[in-house]
Each structure stands twice: as structure tokens, then as C-alpha cells.
Design an enzyme around this catalytic site. Structure first.
Site, mmCIF file in Angstrom:
data_model
loop_
_atom_site.group_PDB
_atom_site.id
_atom_site.type_symbol
_atom_site.label_atom_id
_atom_site.label_comp_id
_atom_site.label_asym_id
_atom_site.label_seq_id
_atom_site.Cartn_x
_atom_site.Cartn_y
_atom_site.Cartn_z
ATOM 1 C CB SER A 18 -0.980 -0.007 1.172
ATOM 2 O OG SER A 18 -0.296 0.087 2.393
ATOM 3 C CG ASN A 19 3.605 2.662 2.982
ATOM 4 O OD1 ASN A 19 3.423 3.825 3.274
ATOM 5 N ND2 ASN A 19 3.368 1.661 3.842
ATOM 6 C CG MET A 97 8.223 -8.293 5.976
ATOM 7 S SD MET A 97 8.079 -6.930 7.174
ATOM 8 C CE MET A 97 8.004 -7.855 8.699
ATOM 9 N NE ARG A 98 13.442 -12.563 2.854
ATOM 10 C CZ ARG A 98 13.566 -13.792 3.336
ATOM 11 N NH1 ARG A 98 14.686 -14.154 3.919
ATOM 12 N NH2 ARG A 98 12.594 -14.662 3.212
ATOM 13 C CG LEU A 100 18.225 -4.385 2.941
ATOM 14 C CD1 LEU A 100 17.937 -3.059 2.264
ATOM 15 C CD2 LEU A 100 18.220 -5.529 1.937
ATOM 16 C CG HIS A 116 9.676 1.709 12.336
ATOM 17 N ND1 HIS A 116 9.825 0.337 12.306
ATOM 18 C CD2 HIS A 116 9.343 2.037 13.602
ATOM 19 C CE1 HIS A 116 9.599 -0.141 13.523
ATOM 20 N NE2 HIS A 116 9.303 0.865 14.333
ATOM 21 N N GLY A 150 22.002 -0.720 11.543
ATOM 22 C CA GLY A 150 21.199 -1.098 12.705
ATOM 23 C C GLY A 150 19.752 -1.366 12.332
ATOM 24 C CG HIS A 178 -0.934 0.742 6.855
ATOM 25 N ND1 HIS A 178 -0.971 -0.584 7.186
ATOM 26 C CD2 HIS A 178 -0.108 0.834 5.792
ATOM 27 C CE1 HIS A 178 -0.194 -1.255 6.364
ATOM 28 N NE2 HIS A 178 0.338 -0.424 5.505
ATOM 29 C CB ALA A 180 -0.058 8.596 9.447
HETATM 30 C C1 GRF Z 1 4.179 -0.573 6.748
HETATM 31 O O1 GRF Z 1 3.312 -0.521 7.851
HETATM 32 C C2 GRF Z 1 5.546 -0.089 7.141
HETATM 33 O O2 GRF Z 1 5.544 0.730 8.265
HETATM 34 C C3 GRF Z 1 6.307 -1.344 7.441
HETATM 35 O O3 GRF Z 1 5.751 -2.303 6.581
HETATM 36 C C4 GRF Z 1 4.412 -1.990 6.288
HETATM 37 C C5 GRF Z 1 4.217 -2.139 4.803
HETATM 38 O O4 GRF Z 1 2.881 -2.044 4.449
HETATM 39 N N1 GRF Z 1 7.715 -1.115 7.259
HETATM 40 P P1 GRF Z 1 2.464 -2.018 2.904
HETATM 41 O O5 GRF Z 1 2.956 -3.308 2.269
HETATM 42 O O6 GRF Z 1 3.083 -0.808 2.298
HETATM 43 O O7 GRF Z 1 0.966 -1.947 2.935
#
Ligand code: GRF
Length: 211
Positions: A18-19, A97-98, A100, A116, A150, A178, A180
């Protein structure tokens, strides 16, 4: 007539994307001088790849290898090669989700950003909205930051606050964070693409002080 090349984004995600959609939409609307050069995912069935496909944007699944939370050596090489071939100027992590590691970070030093779901440095790591709720803070939000070695620790580019309501559940709070994110991330990417951001150590300054 010379047409100046657009700022090229490489987007990495593991989830629904979605982002990525929020960023792709402001680009498509002509509000950001950038283009999506490549979308990569470590999850073959990830929504982010489908979203890229629907928009006719270059996208690829690259298998992450044998580890659960990072890319293995071959995979890391393949990701770096694909992004270099696509000549990306900025890597936008959108739910990747990994973690780097060294070679990847060195290849794109200072050119990787992440979003984040908390006001960093509070609540780094997983399920940040739940951490905020459990801690009892009255405001949380989201943070766009540069990526360093980090976890969620790089210099902060932009933040947006979200109030925590008395009747919030993890789900309702997560949904407002989300929403926001979808406002903040495109603004930050646009500012970087326009060359409005300067970095001195941990201090990131923007010509538009609204961020
Ligand atoms: C978001 O909530 C972001 O903060 C986190 O991963 C999520 C990704 O959501 N890092 P989407 O796949 O963009 O809906």
C-alpha cells in the site's frame, strides 16, 4: 531538446504494497519528478508485485535464499545487480521484511530509505503499533528514515504523529498509522527526488520545514 533524466526509484517490499501504491499514485499524478524503475520482492505472491504489474511497472521476484530474516549471499548479489542494472537513484523499502546487510548497504550507501510504524527512536522492530499501545503512549506515528546497519536506527527524514485513542485496539491503531504512512512516505520521497534534502550526520534538513 534535452530531457533531463528522471530520478529512478527501486522499491522493495514483501507485503501488500500500500505504501508503494501511495508513492506510485503521486508519481502518476505528476506530483513527483521520479519514476519507478524496478519493484523487487522476496515473496512470489506478494501484493506489491501484483500492484506493479497492474500499473505496467517493471517488477521481479528474486528468491531470498536460505535465511528467514536476511538475504543469503547469492540473493544479495542478485538484488544488487538488478537494482544497479535498473540504474536506481534511491531504494525505497516499503514493507521489505528482511534486514539488509553489508554488501547491499555499501552498494547503495546513503541511498536507501525505509518507513517504520512508530515515532523512532521509540519502538523499533516488529509490531511497533502494539509496542506503543502496550507502553501506554498517547501519541505514536510513523517515521521515514535512512537505512544504516542497525535496526530502524538511521537518520530521520520525516515523521507524522498519530494520537492513541482510549478505545484503540492494535488493529485500529495500526490502520490509522498506515493511513499516515501513505501521506508521509510520498512527501519524503518527493523531497529527496527534488534534491531538497541535505544530510549532516544524524541531522536531515529539508528546504520545506513542514516535514
Ligand atoms: C508498513 O506498515 C511499514 O511501516 C512497514 O511495513 C508496512 C508495509 O505495508 N515497514 P504495505 O505493504 O506498504 O501496505
Amino acid at each position: 531538446m534535452t530531457v533531463s533524466p528522471k530520478f529512478r526509484l527501486g522499491v522493495l517490499g514483501s507485503g501488500k504494497g500500500s505504501n508503494f501504491v501511495a508513492i506510485a499514485e503521486v508519481i502518476a499524478a505528476g506530483q513527483v519528478p521520479a519514476e519507478v524503475a524496478l519493484v523487487l520482492s522476496d515473496v512470489e505472491s506478494a501484493g506489491i508485485l501484483e500492484q506493479a504489474k497492474q500499473r505496467g511497472l517493471p517488477h521481479r521476484f528474486i528468491a531470498p535464499g536460505k535465511f528467514r530474516t536476511k538475504l543469503d549471499e547469492d540473493a544479495e548479489r542478485a538484488y544488487v545487480a538488478a537494482l544497479q542494472e535498473a540504474k536506481v537513484d534511491l531504494i525505497v523499502l516499503a514493507g521489505f521484511m528482511r534486514v539488509l546487510k553489508g554488501d547491499f548497504l555499501r552498494a547503495f550507501e546513503g541511498r536507501i530509505v525505509n518507513i517504520h510504524p512508530s515515532l523512532l527512536p521509540s519502538f523499533p522492530g516488529l509490531e511497533a503499533w502494539k509496542q506503543a499501545l502496550d507502553h501506554g503512549v498517547k501519541f505514536t506515528g510513523c517515521t521515514v528514515h535512512y537505512v544504516d546497519a542497525g535496526v530502524d536506527s538511521g537518520a530521520i527524514i520525516g515523521q507524522q504523529t498519530v494520537p492513541v485513542l482510549d478505545n484503540d485496539t492494535p488493529e485500529t491503531l495500526h490502520a490509522r498509522i498506515h493511513a499516515a504512512e501513505h501521506e508521509l512516505y510520498p512527501k519524503c520521497v518527493a523531497a529527496i527526488a527534488r534534491g531538497e534534502i541535505s544530510v549532516q550526520g544524524r541531522r536531515v534538513r529539508s528546504r520545506d520545514s513542514a516535514r
